[in-house]
Design a protein around this motif. Structure first.
Motif, mmCIF file in Angstrom:
data_model
loop_
_atom_site.group_PDB
_atom_site.id
_atom_site.type_symbol
_atom_site.label_atom_id
_atom_site.label_comp_id
_atom_site.label_asym_id
_atom_site.label_seq_id
_atom_site.Cartn_x
_atom_site.Cartn_y
_atom_site.Cartn_z
ATOM 1 N N ARG A 1 41.201 18.526 56.333
ATOM 2 C CA ARG A 1 40.139 18.560 56.211
ATOM 3 C C ARG A 1 39.052 17.066 56.208
ATOM 4 N N ASP B 1 39.909 25.791 57.890
ATOM 5 C CA ASP B 1 39.092 25.705 57.235
ATOM 6 C C ASP B 1 37.391 26.097 58.185
ATOM 7 N N ARG C 1 34.695 26.313 57.278
ATOM 8 C CA ARG C 1 32.940 25.914 57.495
ATOM 9 C C ARG C 1 32.960 25.379 58.486
ATOM 10 N N ALA D 1 33.124 25.360 61.845
ATOM 11 C CA ALA D 1 31.913 25.955 61.983
ATOM 12 C C ALA D 1 30.365 24.817 62.383
ATOM 13 N N ALA D 2 30.864 24.358 60.825
ATOM 14 C CA ALA D 2 29.718 22.832 61.086
ATOM 15 C C ALA D 2 30.326 21.796 62.928
ATOM 16 N N SER E 1 35.572 30.733 62.863
ATOM 17 C CA SER E 1 34.494 30.940 63.109
ATOM 18 C C SER E 1 33.812 31.508 64.216
#
Lengths: 1059, 366
Positions: free
Chosen positions: A514, A538, A540, A543-544, A579
């Motif tokens: 990360r 991860d 999120r 998605a980011a 995601s």
């Protein structure tokens, strides 16, 4: 208390001045720990106390990095010691894993490891000494190197002692005691090279003088050699005496120096033998001593007294003064007085020897002298307190944890937990504590993190995870360490990540991944960020990153395509599912890839799935829809299925409702969409079941086609009508609303109270219009068998036969327009089909003479066979262009012409009915089928068997629409010819009425040559089961109970049909 | 496997090793670079004698301090210039032979034994990046002049070593710059970190990236767009190295995460010819034996260096990996920390490890 980087760890108690140039008295200082240990950053804090060190530091502009325990950092030799000892350490762990202190082989192997450690220390000590000698121009560095060298040498001496006492495998054997003593004496000798130096000096000077005994060190050397048990050397030295060959005393002394030597055999027998031999020899010494043989020679007498093990002799100041340490004295005494005693004597007699030794050195107290070798540590070892020894050694060595960590580890493997002097937690705890400290001490230098982590592998309690423990207070467990190693490069990050994974620290691995992903994201390296975010699992973050990809896209179509061109998205496989956003991006890329690969249907599938799954952010919907435009507008190919198009329409509808996209762009998409939908439905022979969802979709399509081409809209409306008809009453209200909203299309016909009715459910609808681009109504006789043969060729040419009793149809004004547009046209529109473009109104009425129709049909039969349009042997080109011939078919067939010149047919079930229908061609090209009133409509509906029409696009094949009794659930209704028999065969069977002939359900048929598809023949027939229903007299009532389903079935010429 | 293995602790974590030339196996010269050492990062030139384990072997010939981690290290096979990719993103060329002009051959055809390390001109780095390219992560040398370098940002550059001898005749003016004769575009961009690169032939190169893609580049059309991309099916596994077969240029071996070793036939459309999972450690480097083409050497992050005999079962006479290849360990089993890099001569192998060891092995032919 900070130590500057230059300061060594040798003076841990000393303070170091920090060279902060701008610091004055009273100014605030801040400090921040580095991510790894042993580094503190000191900075001048700003006047206003800031809680954030970074801010404060920035304000002062000076950062000072303070490191300590840096001995491993800058000195190559010590680095080598750390790296090389690590390998030995790993070997020890392997041996330890096999068995703790059990088998002799393991013990031997551990002894080899111990010797390797010592060899390494020795090697490094000499190298350091060499380096110190070489570094003459840097006195500080030289002093440091020398210091380290001495420290290592001292460590090696202690290690050797531990090795003799605790590591050697014969430790527990009783027979080993004399051997151990000998080794201890050897140990003392090795680390006290004084006599050898003296002898060398002495021999040198002996060359000059013939009497070496006159040298001041001659007798000292002799005594020391005896004290070290080197009687052979002593005899040799004594033989150098100038009187050696002449004086009897010297000869006797040399004889007495033949001290029995113990050789280790693994049984107690040899100990006893040696004991006897030693006693006899010593008795001989004493006898000669007591006889006064050496009285005349005091120096020689002292030598013999030592050999005799005389306690007083050992206490003589000249002897004590010769010894470097009390343990040398102790070992010499033991060797000469009690060589076979147990090792317990070491501890017992140590205080006495120590006292004796210190008697002559009043200034020397505990702790003075050579730190490690001042005796305290050795005393602890002699007392058997290994644990205490390690603790003391750790205290003496300060921040140098190398020695205690490795030694404790070795002892742990040799002895297991059964060692004295350990308090609380046993030996393993002490070992672990030292290992933790050692690994922690290596963290000041990033380069050593691998070693540090490797050591923590073997700290089973506190090495991996945080545990509340007094021992682990200062240490950093792996899970914390690995996430703090700065991943400066991808490769290093890979290593850290792999190290985490290899140790099963998945959380740490994810944290590392990360971190790297975040860094890459900050730098804008989206590909790298993505790879690491996937590794971190991860969602999120993924998605980011997807957002970043899309942000770069800017929401527009080109940008999105650019984002999708990142081939990093290609191989995400299941990782894309982390995601929604990323899944969309991947799917979007897939869409583009497929389009560019020419796999249009697959691409359409992807696009429809994307829009229907709602995984896309709404701001990209329009972009995606616009990307679909080229596919939608392909004329020759229906890329999207109607179901997919409905998905697209739903999305468009939502966009419209959300009002988040420019209306003009929506309209463009909408137009294409409705056009494509129409073509798709035609292509698919779109069939509506009563599923209201599809009906709703259709209605939606209809509603959103409002601003689109009205022709499409009309087409859709027609579909809606059919679907509504089939779906039942629940949707009729909606439809009404929809129809009302689109009333401007109905305006020209609003005077017609009911234009078209599709089943009982739509009765309340007014006005309703069926817009048909091309329409063919086939009026079917109630006697289907004679349908074909009773067809007078001329009747069909009648353009309009008004019903006798029916209400008169007002001729719309556009009839004139039609006439004006086609001045040359005869009243039979059929003949001028292809020229009949423009607005037209066509009235059609069936001929009410049923019987004559039947008879005519029968009469016509032979002619019909010769009819070129129906002749199967006729070339297809001929069939293709002569659709007008169809009009020569049954007399009750009402034909119309539409813009493209194809004749539309109505087929009524009962030709006795007086049905008046108008097909009105609208200005926009659509043809409206209109009935004057409801009665007419009902009548028409009840009897309508089939309507067939061509589409507005000549490129598309003709379609046939049938009204049919709905099939039973789960059964598809087949109404068309599907057999292999020729049309003549079928016809013959129909005409023969022979019940014995196998009936395949085909009762009626029709050939429809298509203009757009020359040579294609369309067959139409009815299945027996619903034909029965059609035959019922009360069919009108019957049909009211049923839902009428229109099947749109496209049939091309069956394969192999060469006609 | 190897008839003799010697190990030396060098007091720095060996990031990269490079063998000066395949033709000096009797007295090989090896360049070793360190990483993670901060300001004391260095490149050492070490000379081995005929006896590997002799006292004082290897002999330190020259040392050069670097201001960044040594991420890539390659000798060019003709002029013995040393190309260095640094963690700072700089690409540096160094002369290792006599004080002649860099890249000049002395005409006799004999290669000089490298004996010094002298940086040629300034280091070069792609200037177009707004965010910095990150470390140099892949480097391949073609013919003494051209280098294909990949950066962590995915930047790909085909560089050439250009010599500009000014009036004074100082040869230090040699610089690296994007190659002009290298297709239309000598600068390209991969989607993520380029982890390995190799030239296939004069006009083609292959790279691998951390997304697990093997990409082929046609250098005639430039690095603007790749020619073909090959991947392993399933979830992406970062690849770490790629090397082509010395005799069959269509054959490329790559190493990936999870000990995954792949052999690719570039004539195939998409997928590798054979995949073998060695052990848990990532494959850090693969090399074909320069002469014995059916011998593949693989180093892993689990600390092993295997020699693998390829079978001839691949179609078209090309070699392939069997499902369970026989792995011959070259290094002693005590090696536990990652083998970062190794270089291979005809009869000589040198490997640098994470625990500061430089192994040298003789007799590496099977």
């Amino acid at each position: 208390m900070f130590q500057g980087e230059a300061a060594s760890s040798q003076q841990p108690e000393s303070s170091v001045a920090l060279p902060l140039p701008t610091v004055e008295a009273g100014c605030q200082l801040g400090a921040a720990w580095s991510s790894l240990g042993a580094v503190v950053t000191v900075f001048k804090a700003a006047a206003a106390a800031s809680s954030r060190p970074a801010v404060a530091a920035a304000s002062s502009g000076h950062l000072l990095e303070c490191r300590w325990s840096t001995e491993f950092h800058d000195c190559d030799t010590l680095r080598r010691l750390a790296a090389e000892s690590h390998r030995v350490f790993l070997t020890c762990q392997r041996l330890g894993d096999a068995s703790v202190g059990s088998s002799a082989e393991t013990r031997e192997a551990l002894l080899r490891c111990s010797k390797e450690y010592r060899a390494l220390m020795h090697d490094c000590a000499s190298e350091l000494m060499d380096s110190a000698a070489a570094a003459t121009d840097e006195p500080e560095a030289a002093a440091f190197l020398e210091n380290q060298s001495q420290l290592l040498a001292a460590c090696q001496i202690l290690w050797h002692l531990v090795e003799i006492l605790w590591v050697a495998p014969r430790y527990q054997s009783a027979a080993a005691a004399p051997q151990i003593l000998l080794e201890l004496v050897d140990w003392a000798r090795l680390h006290c090279p004084q006599p050898d130096r003296w002898i060398a000096e002495l021999l040198e000077s002996a060359n000059a003088t013939d009497a070496p005994e006159l040298h001041q060190r001659f007798w000292d050397s002799l005594y020391l050699l005896v004290l070290q048990g080197r009687t052979v050397d002593a005899r040799n030295l004594l033989s150098q005496h100038s009187q050696a060959g002449r004086q009897q005393q010297l000869k006797d002394a040399m004889e007495l120096l033949n001290m029995p030597k113990y050789s280790f055999v693994r049984d107690s027998q040899s100990v006893r033998k040696f004991d006897v031999a030693h006693c006899l020899w010593q008795k001989d010494v004493r006898v000669r001593l007591e006889a006064g043989l050496f009285a005349a020679h005091p120096q020689l007498e002292l030598l013999v007294e030592l050999l005799a093990g005389d306690e007083d002799a050992f206490a003589r100041p000249e002897i004590v003064g010769l010894c470097d340490s009390w343990y040398q004295l102790l070992l010499a005494r033991l060797l000469l007085t009690n060589p076979t005693g147990s090792l317990d004597c070491l501890g017992r007699e140590a205080p006495e020897a120590e006292a004796l030794y210190k008697r002559d050195r009043p200034s020397q107290r505990d702790g003075d002298g050579d730190g490690l070798l001042d005796g305290v540590l050795v005393r602890l070892l002699f007392d058997g307190q290994v644990g205490q020894f390690l603790a003391e050694a750790a205290g003496c060595l300060g921040s140098n944890w190398w020695f205690v960590a490795h030694l404790a580890d070795l002892l742990h493997h040799c002895l297991g937990g059964e060692v004295g002097g350990c308090s609380g937690g046993g030996f393993g705890a002490i070992r672990e504590h030292f290992l933790l400290e050692y690994s922690h001490s290596m963290l000041g230098r990033a380069a050593l993190w691998q070693l540090a982590v490797s050591y923590l592998d073997y700290c089973s309690n506190y090495g991996r995870h945080y545990q509340p423990s007094p021992h682990a207070a200062a240490a950093t467990p792996q899970e914390a360490l690995l996430v703090r190693v700065p991943p400066e490069s991808q490769r290093k990050a890979e290593q850290i990540f792999a190290a985490c994974h290899a140790r099963g620290l998945l959380d740490s691995a994810n944290t590392v991944a990360r971190t790297v992903a975040r860094r890459a994201l900050d730098k804008g390296c989206l590909g790298n960020a993505l790879t690491w975010a996937i590794r971190a699992r991860d969602p999120r973050l993924v998605a980011a990153i997807a957002d970043k990809f899309l942000l770069g896209a800017g929401g527009d179509s080109a940008g999105l395509a650019r984002a999708a061109s990142a081939d990093a998205l290609d191989c995400l496989a299941t990782s894309a599912l982390l995601s929604n956003r990323m899944a969309f991006l991947c799917q979007y890329k897939l869409f583009h890839d497929r389009v560019s690969a020419g796999q249009l249907a697959e691409a359409a599938d992807v696009a429809a799935q994307l829009l229907s799954s709602r995984m896309i952010p709404r701001r990209y919907w329009l972009s995606l829809l616009q990307d679909c435009l080229p596919l939608l507008e392909l004329r020759h190919q229906a890329v999207f299925t109607s179901a997919q198009l409905f998905d697209l329409m739903h999305a468009l509808a939502e966009l419209r409702q959300a009002d988040c996209a420019p209306a003009e762009r929506l309209s463009v998409v909408q137009a294409s969409l409705s056009d494509a939908l129409r073509r798709a439905m035609i292509d698919e022979n779109f069939h509506y079941s009563s599923a209201s969802s599809s009906l709703m979709e259709l209605m939606l399509a209809c509603r959103f086609s409002a601003s689109a081409n009205s022709r499409h809209r009309s087409w859709l409306l027609r579909r809606v009508s059919m679907a509504t008809h089939s779906a039942g009453a629940e949707s009729s209200d909606w439809f009404r609303g929809s129809a009302g909203a689109s009333s401007r299309f109905l305006t020209p016909f609003s005077s017609w109270t009911r234009v078209w009715k599709l089943g009982s459910t739509m009765y309340s609808m007014k006005p309703a219009t069926l817009y048909i681009d091309r329409l063919e109504l086939i009026i079917k006789s109630d006697n289907p068998v004679c349908m074909d043969k009773s067809k007078p060729p001329d009747t069909a040419r009648e353009p309009s036969i008004p019903a006798a009793g029916g209400p008169s149809i007002p001729q719309p004004s556009n009839m004139e327009v039609d006439s004006a547009a086609n001045p040359a046209e005869t009243p039979t529109p059929r003949s001028g089909a292809s020229q009949n473009d423009g607005f037209q109104v066509v009235n059609r009425r069936r001929r009410d003479d049923k019987t004559s129709a039947g008879s005519e049909r029968k009469r016509q039969q032979p002619d019909e066979r010769t009819d070129p349009s129906l002749d199967p042997k006729r070339p297809k080109e001929a069939n293709a262009g002569t659709y007008a011939k169809v009009a020569t078919e049954p007399k009750f067939k009402i034909c119309m012409e539409a813009s493209i010149g194809m004749i539309d047919d109505f087929l009524w079930e009962n030709d006795a009915l007086d049905i008046k229908v108008e097909a009105i061609r609208n200005a926009n090209g659509s043809v409206i089928l209109a009935f004057k009133d409801e009665a007419q409509l009902e009548l028409a509906l009840a009897n309508l068997v089939s309507i067939s029409w061509d589409t507005c696009t000549t490129a598309l094949p003709p379609l046939v629409v049938e009204r049919a009794r709905p099939p039973p659930p789960c059964r598809r209704y087949r109404a068309f010819y599907s057999g292999s028999r020729s049309i003549e065969e079928i016809r013959a069977r129909l005409l023969s009425k022979n019940p014995d002939l196998p009936q395949d359900g085909i009762r009626a048929f029709k050939e429809v040559p298509a203009k757009g598809a020359p040579g294609k023949t369309l067959y139409m027939g009815f299945s027996a089961e619903w034909e029965d229903a059609l035959k019922k007299d009360d069919f009108a009532a019957y049909i009211g109970a049923w839902k009428i389903v229109f099947h749109l079935l496209l049939r091309r010429r069956p394969a192999g049909d060469r006609r | 496997m190897a008839s003799k293995v010697a190990a030396k602790f060098v007091s720095y974590r060996v990031s990269q090793v490079a063998l000066a030339s395949h033709y000096t196996d009797k007295e090989p010269v090896v360049a070793a670079g360190s990483w993670d050492e901060g300001p004391s990062n260095r490149i050492q030139l070490l000379g081995y004698g005929p006896e590997l384990d002799a006292e004082g072997s290897p002999q330190l010939i020259a040392v050069h301090r670097c201001h960044g981690d040594v991420m890539c290290l390659r000798f060019d096979p003709i002029y013995q210039n040393l190309f260095v990719g640094l963690g700072t993103g700089e690409l540096v060329a160094m002369a290792t032979t006599a004080e002649e002009e860099p890249g000049s051959n002395n005409g006799s055809g004999e290669r000089q034994r490298p004996r010094l390390l002298r940086q040629l001109g300034q280091g070069w780095r792609p200037s177009t990046d707004s965010f910095g390219s990150g470390a140099v992560s892949a480097l391949a040398i073609r013919d003494g002049w051209h280098a294909l370098a990949g950066w962590e940002s995915g930047r790909l550059v085909c560089c050439s070593l250009a010599v500009e001898v000014p009036d004074g005749g100082c040869s230090d003016a040699a610089t690296l710059r994007p190659a002009s004769g290298c297709g239309r575009e000598s600068v390209g961009l991969d989607s993520c970190c380029v982890t390995g690169a190799d030239f296939i032939d004069q006009n083609a190169a292959c790279t691998v990236n951390s997304m697990g893609q093997l990409k082929l580049w046609d250098l005639r059309t430039g690095l603007g767009q790749y020619d073909k991309v090959l991947t392993v099916a399933g979830d992406p596994k970062a690849m770490h190295c790629a090397r082509r077969h010395p005799a069959q240029p269509h054959l490329v071996a790559t190493g990936a995460s999870g000990g995954c070793l792949c052999l690719w036939d570039l004539r195939q459309e998409k997928f590798p010819v054979s995949i073998v999972e060695l052990d848990d450690g990532h494959v850090t480097q693969v090399e074909f034996h320069p002469v014995q083409g059916d011998l593949l050497f693989v180093s892993t992050m689990a600390g092993q260096l295997y020699a693998i005999k390829l079978s001839d079962s691949g179609g078209g006479g090309s070699a392939a990996l069997t499902d369970n290849p026989h792995l011959t360990a070259v290094l002693p089993a005590s090696q536990k920390l990652p083998v970062n890099s190794f270089c291979l001569g005809e009869d000589f192998l040198c490997a640098g490890t994470e625990d500061e060891l430089l192994y040298a092995a003789a007799g590496v032919c099977l």
